[in-house]
Design a protein around this motif. Structure first.
Motif, PDB file in Angstrom:
ATOM      1  N   GLU A 199     -88.054  93.838 -47.029  1.00 29.33           N
ATOM      2  CA  GLU A 199     -88.447  94.585 -47.319  1.00 29.33           C
ATOM      3  C   GLU A 199     -88.937  95.950 -47.218  1.00 29.33           C
ATOM      4  OE1 GLU A 199     -89.865  89.569 -48.427  1.00 29.33           O
ATOM      5  OE2 GLU A 199     -91.039  90.894 -46.084  1.00 29.33           O
ATOM      6  N   HIS A 200     -88.850  96.254 -45.223  1.00 27.61           N
ATOM      7  CA  HIS A 200     -88.913  97.167 -45.025  1.00 27.61           C
ATOM      8  C   HIS A 200     -87.730  98.355 -45.628  1.00 27.61           C
ATOM      9  CE1 HIS A 200     -90.367  94.949 -40.956  1.00 27.61           C
ATOM     10  NE2 HIS A 200     -91.002  95.090 -41.895  1.00 27.61           N
ATOM     11  N   ALA A 201     -87.027  98.566 -45.981  1.00 24.68           N
ATOM     12  CA  ALA A 201     -86.194  98.778 -46.611  1.00 24.68           C
ATOM     13  C   ALA A 201     -87.312  99.398 -47.881  1.00 24.68           C
ATOM     14  CB  ALA A 201     -84.927  98.431 -46.751  1.00 24.68           C
ATOM     15  N   TYR A 202     -87.572  99.179 -48.754  1.00 28.56           N
ATOM     16  CA  TYR A 202     -88.248  98.777 -49.953  1.00 28.56           C
ATOM     17  C   TYR A 202     -89.354  99.727 -49.549  1.00 28.56           C
ATOM     18  CZ  TYR A 202     -84.787  96.659 -53.358  1.00 28.56           C
ATOM     19  OH  TYR A 202     -83.667  96.068 -53.576  1.00 28.56           O
ATOM     20  N   ALA A 203     -90.232  99.351 -48.709  1.00 26.51           N
ATOM     21  CA  ALA A 203     -91.255  99.888 -48.191  1.00 26.51           C
ATOM     22  C   ALA A 203     -91.246 101.625 -48.037  1.00 26.51           C
ATOM     23  CB  ALA A 203     -92.104  99.087 -46.726  1.00 26.51           C
ATOM     24  N   ALA A 204     -90.091 101.274 -47.391  1.00 23.59           N
ATOM     25  CA  ALA A 204     -89.950 102.838 -46.314  1.00 23.59           C
ATOM     26  C   ALA A 204     -89.840 104.042 -47.724  1.00 23.59           C
ATOM     27  CB  ALA A 204     -88.746 103.038 -45.469  1.00 23.59           C
ATOM     28  N   ARG A 205     -89.132 103.489 -48.695  1.00 26.56           N
ATOM     29  CA  ARG A 205     -89.448 103.889 -50.116  1.00 26.56           C
ATOM     30  C   ARG A 205     -90.453 104.334 -51.218  1.00 26.56           C
ATOM     31  NH1 ARG A 205     -85.228 102.057 -47.454  1.00 26.56           N
ATOM     32  NH2 ARG A 205     -83.035 103.819 -47.460  1.00 26.56           N
ATOM     33  N   ARG A 206     -91.781 103.282 -50.773  1.00 26.89           N
ATOM     34  CA  ARG A 206     -92.433 103.290 -51.891  1.00 26.89           C
ATOM     35  C   ARG A 206     -92.104 102.516 -52.829  1.00 26.89           C
ATOM     36  NH1 ARG A 206     -97.287 104.053 -48.892  1.00 26.89           N
ATOM     37  NH2 ARG A 206     -97.411 106.178 -47.567  1.00 26.89           N
ATOM     38  N   ALA A 207     -91.095 101.586 -52.505  1.00 25.67           N
ATOM     39  CA  ALA A 207     -90.753 100.630 -53.438  1.00 25.67           C
ATOM     40  C   ALA A 207     -91.169  99.446 -53.757  1.00 25.67           C
ATOM     41  CB  ALA A 207     -89.415 100.872 -54.332  1.00 25.67           C
ATOM     42  N   VAL A 215     -77.578  90.684 -53.246  1.00 24.16           N
ATOM     43  CA  VAL A 215     -77.563  91.974 -53.141  1.00 24.16           C
ATOM     44  C   VAL A 215     -79.044  92.905 -53.193  1.00 24.16           C
ATOM     45  CG1 VAL A 215     -76.814  93.007 -55.152  1.00 24.16           C
ATOM     46  CG2 VAL A 215     -76.222  94.177 -53.455  1.00 24.16           C
ATOM     47  N   ALA A 216     -79.822  93.328 -52.426  1.00 24.41           N
ATOM     48  CA  ALA A 216     -80.686  93.893 -52.014  1.00 24.41           C
ATOM     49  C   ALA A 216     -79.990  96.145 -53.012  1.00 24.41           C
ATOM     50  CB  ALA A 216     -81.581  93.714 -51.234  1.00 24.41           C
ATOM     51  N   SER A 217     -80.776  96.486 -54.323  1.00 20.31           N
ATOM     52  CA  SER A 217     -80.642  97.412 -54.455  1.00 20.31           C
ATOM     53  C   SER A 217     -81.290  98.338 -54.485  1.00 20.31           C
ATOM     54  CB  SER A 217     -79.538  97.371 -55.603  1.00 20.31           C
ATOM     55  OG  SER A 217     -79.036  98.815 -56.251  1.00 20.31           O
ATOM     56  N   TYR A 218     -81.561  99.553 -54.126  1.00 21.06           N
ATOM     57  CA  TYR A 218     -81.998 100.817 -54.485  1.00 21.06           C
ATOM     58  C   TYR A 218     -81.232 101.506 -54.943  1.00 21.06           C
ATOM     59  CZ  TYR A 218     -85.625 104.412 -54.210  1.00 21.06           C
ATOM     60  OH  TYR A 218     -86.649 105.080 -54.796  1.00 21.06           O
ATOM     61  N   ALA A 219     -82.083 102.403 -55.913  1.00 25.74           N
ATOM     62  CA  ALA A 219     -80.424 104.048 -56.690  1.00 25.74           C
ATOM     63  C   ALA A 219     -82.110 104.998 -56.084  1.00 25.74           C
ATOM     64  CB  ALA A 219     -80.825 103.383 -57.347  1.00 25.74           C
ATOM     65  N   PRO A 242     -84.077 100.747 -62.438  1.00 28.27           N
ATOM     66  CA  PRO A 242     -83.317  99.647 -62.865  1.00 28.27           C
ATOM     67  C   PRO A 242     -82.700  99.482 -61.907  1.00 28.27           C
ATOM     68  CG  PRO A 242     -82.370 100.799 -65.068  1.00 28.27           C
ATOM     69  CD  PRO A 242     -83.201 102.013 -63.857  1.00 28.27           C
ATOM     70  N   LEU A 243     -81.593  99.773 -61.226  1.00 33.00           N
ATOM     71  CA  LEU A 243     -80.872  98.931 -60.542  1.00 33.00           C
ATOM     72  C   LEU A 243     -81.708  98.565 -59.104  1.00 33.00           C
ATOM     73  CD1 LEU A 243     -78.681 101.650 -60.434  1.00 33.00           C
ATOM     74  CD2 LEU A 243     -77.695  99.163 -61.782  1.00 33.00           C
ATOM     75  N   ASN A 244     -82.782  99.160 -59.415  1.00 33.73           N
ATOM     76  CA  ASN A 244     -84.282  98.734 -57.923  1.00 33.73           C
ATOM     77  C   ASN A 244     -84.346  96.924 -57.609  1.00 33.73           C
ATOM     78  OD1 ASN A 244     -83.529 101.582 -57.314  1.00 33.73           O
ATOM     79  ND2 ASN A 244     -85.893 101.885 -57.837  1.00 33.73           N
TER      80      ASN A 244
END
Length: 285
Positions: free
Chosen positions: A77-85, A46-50, A55-57
């Protein structure tokens, strides 16, 4: 009892971990209500971003259902990039070895390690008693007391062993604990009647996940961690679990305490990070 961890057992543990992270992240999404978080399945994990700095990211549980398709990794990777993470992947050393090559080829770098320890359950766990220490399950009426002591312990980690890769703000730690509150059983330890430490446990199938524990700095070296371990092992055994697992930093006091209580090293997780995505936001999941 000697416990041998093969690929099947590691996959079982990693699946439980991935499902726990997903459930916590979904609780965070419900709390925030802004649609900014995501939980996305990827190659058995699973990929998670809270939320920012949580710490759940992370990406958890990969490598036991084959390597992910390049398109799936790119979407994450695009999903995390969109959130600057950054993308942070926690990868068991028993996972599919091909995944390391895939991640290295995409620019991931090794940044840290963590150890997964386990103890076989079945026979009643030997109780541990420390002078003045009382450990009991913690209800909603004392949730804030439990939360305060657990977060305080997290903000002042023990210095023995390899330090945690990241530090988190108090508010973010409190949010993460609140999001997990409905998924775990909480335990509060008192020393001479004063709240001194706390822990939690999640039962997933027949696995008891010891999902965190800490002792406030002023009360350390008084047997509180051992008492918290003992209480959770007793309850896990009574619940019919055949395995208890705990994640610790290599060489830490937590690892030392757990091994004294019969835990053994099952496997190590490599923590890999991809920072480039924080500079090039794209479409999100």
């Amino acid at each position: 009892m000697t416990l041998f961890c093969d690929i099947t057992l590691a996959g079982r543990i990693e699946l439980a971990e991935a499902r726990f992270i997903a459930a916590c992240s979904e609780a965070a999404a419900a709390r925030r209500g802004d649609g900014a978080g995501f939980v996305a399945p990827i190659a058995g994990g699973v990929a998670s971003y809270a939320e920012p700095e949580s710490p759940l990211n992370k990406v958890a549980g990969l490598g036991f259902a084959g390597p992910p398709a390049p398109a799936d990794l790119e979407a994450i990777e695009h999903a995390y990039a969109a959130r600057r993470a950054p993308v942070q992947v926690e990868l068991s050393h028993l996972a599919d070895a091909a995944l390391l090559e895939v991640l290295a080829g995409r620019g991931y770098r090794l940044v840290s390690f963590e150890n997964v320890l386990g103890r076989a359950l079945g026979d009643p766990a030997e109780p541990v008693e420390a002078p003045g220490v009382d450990v009991r399950t913690s209800g909603e009426d004392e949730f804030e007391t439990w939360l305060n002591v657990v977060v305080e312990a997290s903000l002042h980690p023990d210095t023995q062993g390899v330090p945690w890769l990241e530090e988190f703000p108090r508010e973010i730690l409190e949010n993460a604990e609140r999001d997990a509150a409905g998924l775990v059983q909480r335990y509060l330890a008192r020393l001479d009647g004063v709240p001194a430490g706390g822990g939690s446990m999640r039962v997933a199938g027949r696995i008891a996940q010891l999902t965190g524990a800490g002792t406030a700095p002023a009360f350390r070296r008084r047997g509180i961690q051992s008492a918290l371990l003992s209480a959770r092992l007793a309850d896990a055994t009574a619940a019919g679990c055949d395995l208890a697992v705990i994640t610790v930093q290599p060489g830490s006091k937590s690892q030392q305490n757990a091994q004294r209580r019969g835990f053994q090293l099952l496997y190590t997780r490599a923590v890999l990070a991809h920072e480039a995505g924080t500079r090039s936001p794209a479409s999100a999941v």
